[in-house]
Design a protein around this motif. Sequence first.
Motif, PDB file in Angstrom:
ATOM      1  N   THR A 124      -1.004   0.684  -7.943  1.00 40.95           N
ATOM      2  CA  THR A 124       0.339   0.326  -8.373  1.00 40.95           C
ATOM      3  C   THR A 124       0.351  -0.028  -9.861  1.00 40.95           C
ATOM      4  O   THR A 124       1.262   0.336 -10.608  1.00 40.95           O
ATOM      5  N   VAL A 125      -0.692  -0.741 -10.281  1.00 43.49           N
ATOM      6  CA  VAL A 125      -0.772  -1.092 -11.703  1.00 43.49           C
ATOM      7  C   VAL A 125      -0.867   0.175 -12.553  1.00 43.49           C
ATOM      8  O   VAL A 125      -0.188   0.318 -13.567  1.00 43.49           O
ATOM      9  N   LYS A 126      -1.712   1.125 -12.098  1.00 41.27           N
ATOM     10  CA  LYS A 126      -1.840   2.378 -12.842  1.00 41.27           C
ATOM     11  C   LYS A 126      -0.498   3.088 -12.921  1.00 41.27           C
ATOM     12  O   LYS A 126      -0.092   3.573 -13.977  1.00 41.27           O
ATOM     13  N   LEU A 127       0.162   3.127 -11.758  1.00 37.28           N
ATOM     14  CA  LEU A 127       1.462   3.796 -11.708  1.00 37.28           C
ATOM     15  C   LEU A 127       2.417   3.169 -12.727  1.00 37.28           C
ATOM     16  O   LEU A 127       3.095   3.864 -13.478  1.00 37.28           O
ATOM     17  N   ASP A 154       4.961  13.935  -8.679  1.00 33.08           N
ATOM     18  CA  ASP A 154       6.356  13.569  -8.971  1.00 33.08           C
ATOM     19  C   ASP A 154       6.793  12.355  -8.174  1.00 33.08           C
ATOM     20  O   ASP A 154       7.421  11.449  -8.689  1.00 33.08           O
ATOM     21  N   ASN A 155       6.440  12.338  -6.907  1.00 31.44           N
ATOM     22  CA  ASN A 155       6.950  11.248  -6.076  1.00 31.44           C
ATOM     23  C   ASN A 155       5.885  10.186  -5.816  1.00 31.44           C
ATOM     24  O   ASN A 155       5.826   9.596  -4.746  1.00 31.44           O
ATOM     25  N   ALA A 156       4.989   9.993  -6.811  1.00 32.25           N
ATOM     26  CA  ALA A 156       3.918   9.016  -6.615  1.00 32.25           C
ATOM     27  C   ALA A 156       4.463   7.656  -6.194  1.00 32.25           C
ATOM     28  O   ALA A 156       3.901   6.984  -5.336  1.00 32.25           O
ATOM     29  N   ASP A 157       5.575   7.270  -6.822  1.00 28.08           N
ATOM     30  CA  ASP A 157       6.099   5.943  -6.479  1.00 28.08           C
ATOM     31  C   ASP A 157       6.545   5.879  -5.022  1.00 28.08           C
ATOM     32  O   ASP A 157       6.303   4.894  -4.335  1.00 28.08           O
TER      33      ASP A 157
END
Lengths: 375, 900
Positions: free
Chosen positions: B488-491, B460-463
């Motif tokens: 970051t690109v994947k996200l 949930d809080n990957a970012d």
Amino acid sequence: MISQFFVLSLRGDNIVFRDYRGDVPKGSAEIFFRKVKFWKEDEEEEAPPVFNVDGVNYFHVKVAGLLFVATTRVNSSPSLVLELLQRIARVIKDYLGVLNEDSLRKNFVLVYELLDEVIDFGYAQTTSTELLKSYVFNEPIVVDAARLPPLGPAGMFMQGTKRMPATAVTKSVVANEPGGRRREEIFVDIIEKISVTFSSSGYILTSEIDGTIQMKSYLSGNPEIRLALNEELNIGRGGRSIYDYSSSAGAGAVILDDCNFHESVHLDSFDVDRTLSLVPPDGEFPVMNYRMTQEFKPPFIITAVIEEAGAFKAEVILKVRADFSSNITANTVAIQMPLPKYTTRVSFEQEPGAVGQTTDFKEANKKLEWNLRKA
Amino acid sequence: MSGHDSKYFSTTKKGEIPELKDELNSQYKDKKRDAVKKVIAAMTVGKDVSSLFTDVVNCMQTENLELKKLVYLYLINYAKSQPDLAILAVNTFVKDSQDPNPLIRALAVRTMGCIRVDKITEYLCDPLQRCLKDDDPYVRKTAAICVAKLYDINAELVEDRGFLDTLKDLISDNNPMVVANAVAALAEIQENSARPIFEITSQTLSKLLTALNECTEWGQVFILDALSRYKAADAREAENIVERVTPRLQHANCAVVLSAVKMILQQMELITSTDVVRNLCKKMAPPLVTLLSAEPEIQYVALRNINLIVQRRPTILAHEIKVFFCKYNDPIYVKMEKLEIMIKLASDRNIDQVLLEFKEYATEVDVDFVRKAVRAIGRCAIKLERAAERCISVLLELIKIKVNYVVQEAIIVIKDIFRRYPNTYESIIATLCESLDTLDEPEAKASMIWIIGEYAERIDNADELLESFLESFPEEPAMVQLQLLTATVKLFLKKPTEGPQQMIQVVLNNATVETDNPDLRDRAYIYWRLLSTDPEAAKDVVLAEKPVISDDSNQLDPSLLDELLANIATLSSVYHKPPEAFVTRVKTTVQRSEDEEYADVGETGYSDSTGRAIDSSGTTTTSSVTAATKQPAPAPTPPAPAAAVPDLLGDLIGLDNAIVPVDEPTTATGPPLPVLLPASTGQGLQISAQLTRRDGQIFYDMSFENNAQIPLDGFMIQFNKNAFGLAAGGPLQVPQLQPGTSARVLLPMVLFQNISPGPPNSLLQVAVKNNQQPVWYFSDKISLLVLFTEDGRMERTNFLETWKSLPDSNEVVKDLPNVVVNSVEATLDRLAASNMFFIAKRRHANQEVLYLSAKIPRGIPVLIELTAVIGIAGVKCAIKTPNAEMAPLFFESVEALLRG
């Protein structure tokens, strides 16, 4: 095949140096020592016994606080070279009685003479003290063994070696007694290295015995000797199942996983009545090595209870119980326990009435030591 | 005996050498002996007592064996520096070799063989001949080894005097010790000779197998090692051999056991009966396990060998995994090897036990060992699918202990487990994230970031998690930066919301404008472009399914494994490297350095008379010719190293002589050419040829020699398709060849005519015909050197840019172990002569690093980096070129060039 052989003290001093082929540069001893001293490769901190620097292969073993080293440029057999180094150490010990820096220095001429017979052009010739006697003429200058620090059995466990550096005797096989008369005697030692792992609840997880029957003969005229072993001795677990043994042989049966014998041993009647016959050569040698994993009762049971006694303190209660009959005593028992890296201080409390026991905390390798003279 | 030997080490105030001189010449035997002992003592601690040479040699004529041995010891040490004086000892040697006492005979032969002075060697032959046939086995066995010594000094002499045959006769000697030494000597001679000398026939085999039973333990090893070269004819013979070798497994000497194992393993390859094989495996297990109760040093060797054996025949020790459990007092090098083998033997059946062990190790004190244990758990998970879950639960338990380095190591292996079993164990991610703050090692950080990026949609809080890393982006190591960028690109692709969008701006900015790292920058630009042109395509690329990994760490390539198994019980099996990777014979270099050491002595010796200097250089020449043919001599260095003048002269002459084939008449047109079509194959026509480059043009330099009875004419030539399309640039113009005459021509060549497809190789097939004979075919090698063009020199800056612009995959590195660089200048000159141009050099520790450039036709640049230690064999050669397929050819040519 080796190019050079040398012995270094743990400080790196060159005690003995013999070059057999001239194809390795002279500075090899120094290169070797620097490499071993500052070993840091593959994240391991202890140099392996075989390594290569600039095309020169170095082999070494540690014996009695000395480094026995050999070098070569070719693809030789490392097991041969390492075994040879061990044997050279043993031959020298046979001759000198004690093996240390002092005795080597005092007898350097004899040692060189021995080395010339043991190795020719880098090839092992013989390491039998018995055979060497007919070719070697220098007599040893015996170093007083009494001045030596005792190398107890604890020392043996520290090094992880099976053969004790000094067994029953520290006298030379060739030197005569001060009185000029030789005493007719033979020493037979049985040295067993027992490894047992207990689970935290006290069960035995693994147990193993590595044993050696070691002989050192001072008998003149080399008579034949017969050594009878337990008749209910069986070798190898394979083939029949364990139940066969217990049903036919009863509880006394001993099952060895594997064993091997010295080359002087005749095994003609071994299969029939478990006797070995041999003409013991001079010097110290293992008659038989054996290994067993059959279940047995370990001689000691150790229990440890650990309790947290505060935020920065833990209490350990160590108990050791001797599990053998009271008419036998064990000497120089040593118990070690590794402690966490962040241990700063250790205090000990012994049972009231304990005699001849010492305790120590080795700061450098974070180990606790408890020595008992008798148990 | 009087007193302690150590007193000989004490020094006196008065001049030590004169005092010793007096004592050596004393008429009292005791005093003499003590004096020699003092001299030896001084010698062993490195003092120079060579000035006493004459006095010590005078003590040689004595009946006292003890004294004689001491004098001999001295002689071995100093004879090389005093070759003229050493001659004085020859008479006594020869006399001693006929002494009634066998010990003295043997001693004389043994010592003479150790004196590496050519003049003495000649006198050695007769005594050696006698001693090889001596009645006493002790003398014979010493003489057998002496043949190997002599071969090392002067191989020709040994062959001329027929010593090899005598030595072969000794294989049938009735004394096993003599047999063993003869085998050892023959094996060594064979090793250094290209000709077949010591071939094991089925008769020798049976003789040696019989001798095996009576030999000393060391002799058994010599014999077993020699026999391991024998290839059995069929399965039955192999079974026979194995049956006679099997009892050796019971030997107490580990070397005998391992050599026997090697032999059995080799013969097993031939045995077809599965019953026999199974039975042998059963027999080999206990002795192998017993090796593990030897000294730790031997254990180490045994473990390295077992590691190889279980890769080929896992069944042998499948049931013995317990013996590989570490003992807490094992040295670290033994523990590490045991772990490796435990992983190899781990199976569904024993995994619970193994995991229990690993878990125990992971709580030990030694950090390196703990790390390796944690990794081992991960590798088991990857290897055994059914056990993966149990492995993971152990790893999670370990993470809960919260010991920093355990946690980090566990995260690294869990990343690999995720790659092996995608979409299976993601439930544990939450637990992993708890340890996020404690990570400080790059590899662990990078692994964690990879996990977050890969499973961004389930966290949930990957970012937030990634953002916390972004703050320190510029300070992170490259490994972490790259992972952050990708994650970051994947996200962003998975959650294209505002937060990730801002993040991606920051990251791309950081990874393009702010960084000096070309890898990072390139990757960032690719993502940038992908994202800006077609986000859907970007998704397909970045979120594509990844290939499943397997545990291949420390798994050897099958062909390498074969070679190593053939080398069981040798150093090769301990290093896990083929022998040629570490065995270098650089005898000549070593000798030179020794000569320099004795330079002062040698020069005074030679300056007596110039006549003698010439004379002795003559003798060295002959010996170095044999040396040069036997093994590649190091390149002669034009700027002469100080001292040792005669030797150097000898080397130069020797080398020239060595290149000249014996009966090749040298024509005036240039150096002799390699023979490609010998007269014996060409019905009397001999063709020698070589590609050369002159004034920017490639020529095929050819020489024809007519040994036939008839004149030959009408020569024509044709080249087959080859990698560079080399073809004749004109007709072959050879005049009519009368019998017994020769002609030499330069045939101009052109490139890119008939290019053969496939990766480039050096093969050049040539056909030559004439009017009298059939067509002759032969093949030559194309040396890349002739292709290097004269305009290959590059500017420094240009070089650097080209280097950077080429991808890393175009860099190829190879070690040339047999090449010695003795002088940087000489090497550069030689390279420049072949159009490889020097750009720059730097020193790195004791290594010299040279950068050069070259160009092959069509303007393809080749950038070269050579790393070497001056005077030590082994050069590391790296090249970078757009045409990386060219690399093997390049290495071959450069190696040939540098070896001269």
